[in-house]
Design an enzyme around this catalytic site. Structure first.
Site, PDB file in Angstrom:
ATOM      1  N   MET B   1       0.850  -1.201   0.000  1.00 46.36           N
ATOM      2  CA  MET B   1       0.000   0.000   0.000  1.00 46.36           C
ATOM      3  C   MET B   1       0.883   1.247   0.000  1.00 46.36           C
ATOM      4  O   MET B   1       1.928   1.232  -0.580  1.00 46.36           O
ATOM      5  CB  MET B   1      -0.948  -0.032   1.206  1.00 46.36           C
ATOM      6  N   CYS B   2       0.483   2.262   0.662  1.00 45.26           N
ATOM      7  CA  CYS B   2       1.132   3.573   0.650  1.00 45.26           C
ATOM      8  C   CYS B   2       0.770   4.330  -0.633  1.00 45.26           C
ATOM      9  O   CYS B   2       0.664   3.739  -1.689  1.00 45.26           O
ATOM     10  CB  CYS B   2       2.651   3.524   0.750  1.00 45.26           C
ATOM     11  N   GLY B   3       0.575   5.609  -0.460  1.00 43.22           N
ATOM     12  CA  GLY B   3       0.271   6.454  -1.603  1.00 43.22           C
ATOM     13  C   GLY B   3       1.364   7.477  -1.775  1.00 43.22           C
ATOM     14  O   GLY B   3       1.841   8.054  -0.798  1.00 43.22           O
ATOM     15  N   ARG B  30      -4.898   4.199   1.020  1.00 45.14           N
ATOM     16  CA  ARG B  30      -3.554   3.614   0.940  1.00 45.14           C
ATOM     17  C   ARG B  30      -2.750   3.785   2.227  1.00 45.14           C
ATOM     18  O   ARG B  30      -1.588   3.415   2.278  1.00 45.14           O
ATOM     19  CB  ARG B  30      -2.778   4.250  -0.221  1.00 45.14           C
TER      20      ARG B  30
END
Lengths: 504, 349
Positions: B1-3, B30
């Site tokens: 994930m992570c944006g 995210r």
């Protein structure tokens, strides 16, 4: 003789119900265990049996049983059977006990107390069947930095000239086993296997037999203290040159090929008289310091016009890290670290079993030292001595090796049963012998296929392990201690390995 | 994930942080509310010549005097002040402070030591040895603002909309390797290099050991940290272009290299041989920024998304097209770069 005989080690029995009296056991046993008596086959001398299993393998009716004979000695936790028998034998002979194969003492294996990592959820494991998985490895010197001239039009010109490197399609090579220690058929099978798999085989210190010239691009020629078989022709034929300082099975001592193994062909390849003992001294008589080693490295490079990488092999010992750092600065392209579980045709038992250290700890400390000194890139690390399976290879690469040499496992792939009597020259499998009637038992073609199969299978397994760890190129496994955890290892060893414990 | 989202204006036209805040907040899915951060370039024109050191102090009274003493040993503090923070629903764990610092190269022991080298060493020494002080941003005319929290909360904490920069990076974190803490939030920064990252670097152990042998100390307990150091080593110290550095970090496969024309093959082989330990593995999409460049690239098999868009003078790089459209709804030139292919935007003015 006041001591008398020691009890039998192995008991051999023939099941008369099953035996069809074909006599294959008699023909196959090179130790004279079986005898034909009129129409019967009898076990004439169980005492001679070394449990090489040649008879079992060739009995068409599974009529033969071999088992390790129990009891006999009053049990004692300290004065084991081996200890007492050694005393008996030495009391009788007054001589050093010589044995074959590797270390037989049950030191705990570090490999078996290291576990590998696998991805779950947050980073996907990679499927090696569908995605590229790169195990190609280059062995040799690499520059610390590249110099590239880039032009405005996007063209880039490489200004750094790279040193010659060996290109391996798998990180698995086969270590040095000389013609003399093993048969020409065995060496030929190994040479064919490495050629097929895109990797390399060491010649050992026995020279390079003419019939192996077709495989010379996949052979690493060895220069050991005896300098057997070494001339400019030999050096020029190898893809790389290896200077052997020490060997894991017998650190600190030389080698000895008994005269009876020096047949006409071996004498020719080694460049020594037929029937003479081939004794390699403990030290190279022109190397008594790191400076001397440096001179030899440079001489060998100069002789071969700086076209070939030069390796230096040392036994894994307490001070391996500092020694390897010196070797890295000697101009060598790779340092080979041979652990105390390495095999050999013949070694004094006291050395084989008691001198040296495990390759796992040696490689970890060498890698750490070279990094600390900022020269890790200048030298490759090859680990050998005790590699038994693909998991060991993945683990030792995580600890810092670029590639491995295998030895015993390649022999096992050709039928070797690790009976530990290579030193006697009567190998029933035709591997560690020069007797024509035995060597002809080993067919280079089929054995090459088996050895290549082993390398292929292990390479696939390493690819699977890498994929599971979310890694698709072996560069990212090398020195990646984060992908390892120590299971039931003490803190001191965890520190040497620079590996965290399980659960951390 | 992570944006992740990055934008560069090639003519150094300034953008305030409000749009970036919105864009990052759009990717709340995210993250997990455990870390977000922003990096902005061009925000300190009045101190453009000084290194802007952003520091987290655990306790200002206790920790600051020692750091000040250390800085004064190596140069001059032009100005210092607390980084303004505002009530934002985030528990204040550290006190963010900024120093504008000019190193004095004559104080270095070796003559070839540059101002960058001094600052790098100060960052490494402080972060590894001085408990209670963490220098999380050390470039010139730029700064990182990060904390544990949701993107909008972190933006509100620092009032990101008040800063005006020509290059922005932002990150919304879903931590999986290490707990969410202020120092572990992205962007990671060293000198002018800032990095945001979505994914995990499975080669971290190899990369860390490699970079540590060049004097970089990894102290943030997270894999992204090495990226900033690797880029610093390859580009600043070894003099590779950003494009070649990306080729070293996410190189072509051997099969592709084998099929290249001889000269190109030689260069690519040399890059892999020399920089094998810098090669990054695992799933990642990364944006790296420096004073005049924004670079985006993914891992070699693109296990994480990366979308780019260009509009007028601006290049956008993000995890999601929607995040780019939140800033520039009219954007037409949206692309998905191939695995490992670097996308590079540079200022031209």
């Amino acid at each position: 003789m006041s001591i008398g005989s020691v009890p039998l080690r192995f008991k051999v029995e023939i099941d008369p119900e099953r035996c069809m009296k074909c006599g294959r056991c008699v023909e196959n046993c090179s130790y004279g265990v079986f005898r034909k008596e009129s129409d019967n086959i009898v076990v004439a001398n169980s005492r001679a049996c070394v449990a090489c299993h040649r008879c079992l393998a060739f009995c068409p009716r599974d009529a033969i049983d071999i088992y390790e004979k129990p009891t006999d000695y009053r049990t004692h936790p300290v004065w084991t059977r081996e200890v007492r028998e050694a005393v008996f034998n030495q009391a009788k002979t007054g001589r050093i006990i010589v044995a074959g194969m590797g270390n037989v003492l049950p030191y705990p294996s570090i490999f078996d107390r290291l576990v590998l990592d696998a991805c779950q959820v947050t980073n996907p494991s990679i499927d090696p069947l569908r995605e590229p998985m790169e195990l190609r490895t280059y062995i040799g010197k690499k520059p610390a930095a590249l110099s590239v001239k880039e032009k405005p039009n996007g063209d880039a010109e490489l200004l750094t000239k790279l040193a010659p490197n060996l290109k391996l399609e798998t990180p698995i090579m086969i270590g040095h086993m000389s013609y003399g220690a093993i048969s020409l058929n065995a060496q030929t099978a190994l040479a064919k296997a490495v050629t097929k798999m895109g990797t390399f085989l060491g010649t050992g210190e026995g020279g390079l037999h003419e019939s192996l010239y077709p495989y010379q691009d996949h052979m690493i020629v060895q220069v050991a203290s005896g300098r057997f078989g070494v001339d400019i022709n030999y050096l020029e034929r190898g893809a790389a040159i290896e200077i052997k300082i020490g060997q894991g099975a017998k650190p600190g001592i030389g080698g000895h090929l008994p005269g009876e193994k020096v047949c006409a062909d071996v004498s020719c390849t080694r460049m020594i008289p037929e029937g003479s003992d081939a004794i390699s001294p403990a030290p190279h008589h022109d190397i008594y310091s790191i400076e001397d080693l440096k001179q030899l490295v440079h001489s060998l490079k100069e002789a071969t016009e700086w076209k070939k990488p030069v390796f230096v092999k040392i036994a894994a010992v307490h001070n391996s890290a500092a020694i390897a750092a010196g070797i890295a600065r000697s101009g060598a392209d790779a340092v080979v670290i041979d652990g105390f579980r390495g095999g050999t045709g013949a070694a004094p038992r006291v050395f084989r079993d008691h001198v040296g250290i495990p390759v796992e700890a040696a490689v970890a400390s060498v890698d750490a030292k070279l990094r600390k000194q900022g020269v890790r890139n200048e030298v490759s690390i090859i680990a050998s001595g005790g590699i038994r399976q693909s998991a060991d290879i993945a683990k030792i690469i995580c600890l810092g090796a670029d590639a491995v040499y295998i030895g015993t496992s390649a022999l096992v792939a050709m039928g070797c049963r690790v009976c530990g009597t290579c030193n006697r020259g009567t190998c029933a499998w035709g591997i560690a012998t020069q007797r024509p009637e035995l060597t002809k038992r080993l067919d280079p073609e089929t054995n090459a296929v088996q050895v290549a199969n082993l390398i292929h299978a292990w390479t696939d397994e390493i690819a699977e392990l890498m994929g599971a760890a979310g890694i698709n190129s072996i560069e990212s496994l090398r020195g990646n201690r984060d992908r390892l955890r120590g299971y039931m290892l003490d803190e001191g060893l965890l520190n040497v390995l620079d590996v965290k414990t399980v659960g951390a | 994930m992570c944006g992740i989202i990055g934008v560069i204006d090639k003519r150094r036209q300034l953008m305030d942080g409000s749009k970036i805040r919105e864009s990052l907040a759009l990717m709340d899915e995210r993250g997990s509310g455990e870390g977000a951060g922003y990096a902005a370039y061009g925000i300190y024109p009045e101190f453009a010549d000084a290194y802007a050191l952003h520091v987290f102090f655990d306790n200002v009274r206790e920790n600051k005097p020692a750091l000040v003493q250390e800085l004064e040993k190596w140069g001059r503090i032009v100005h210092d002040e607390p980084i303004p923070i505002y009530e934002a629903g985030i528990k204040k764990v550290h006190t963010p402070w900024r120093f504008f610092f000019k190193p004095d190269v004559t104080k270095a022991q070796e003559s070839h030591t540059s101002a960058d080298d001094i600052v790098m060493r100060l960052v490494m020494n402080t972060n590894s040895a001085r408990k209670g002080s963490l220098i999380f941003s050390s470039g010139k005319n730029m700064g990182v603002f990060k904390a544990s929290g949701w993107p909008e909360e972190v933006a509100n904490l620092y009032r990101i909309q008040d800063y005006k920069g020509y290059l922005w990076l932002a990150h919304n974190r879903y931590p999986t390797n290490t707990s969410g803490w202020w120092g572990g939030a992205h962007p990671f920064n060293l000198l002018d290099w800032s990095v945001v990252h979505n994914g995990e670097i499975t080669s971290y152990g190899t990369n860390r050991r490699y970079i540590e042998s060049y004097g970089y100390d990894c102290t943030m307990y997270t894999d992204t940290e090495v990226v900033a150091y690797l880029v610093d080593l390859l580009v600043r110290k070894h003099g590779l272009s950003e494009k070649l550095a990306v080729k070293a970090l996410a190189p072509p496969f051997w099969d592709e290299i084998d099929a290249m024309p001889a000269k190109e093959q030689e260069l690519n082989r040399a890059l892999r041989l020399t920089y094998g330990p810098a090669l990054m593995n695992g799933p990642f999409a990364i944006c790296v920024a420096t004073a005049d460049t924004l670079i985006g690239f993914t891992d070699r098999i693109k296990l994480r998304p990366l979308v780019t868009g260009e509009h007028n003078d601006r290049l956008y790089i993000s995890s999601e097209e929607a995040a780019i459209r939140r800033i520039e709804p009219e954007i037409e030139d949206v692309r998905m770069p191939k695995a490992g292919e670097p996308v590079i935007g540079r200022v031209i003015a």
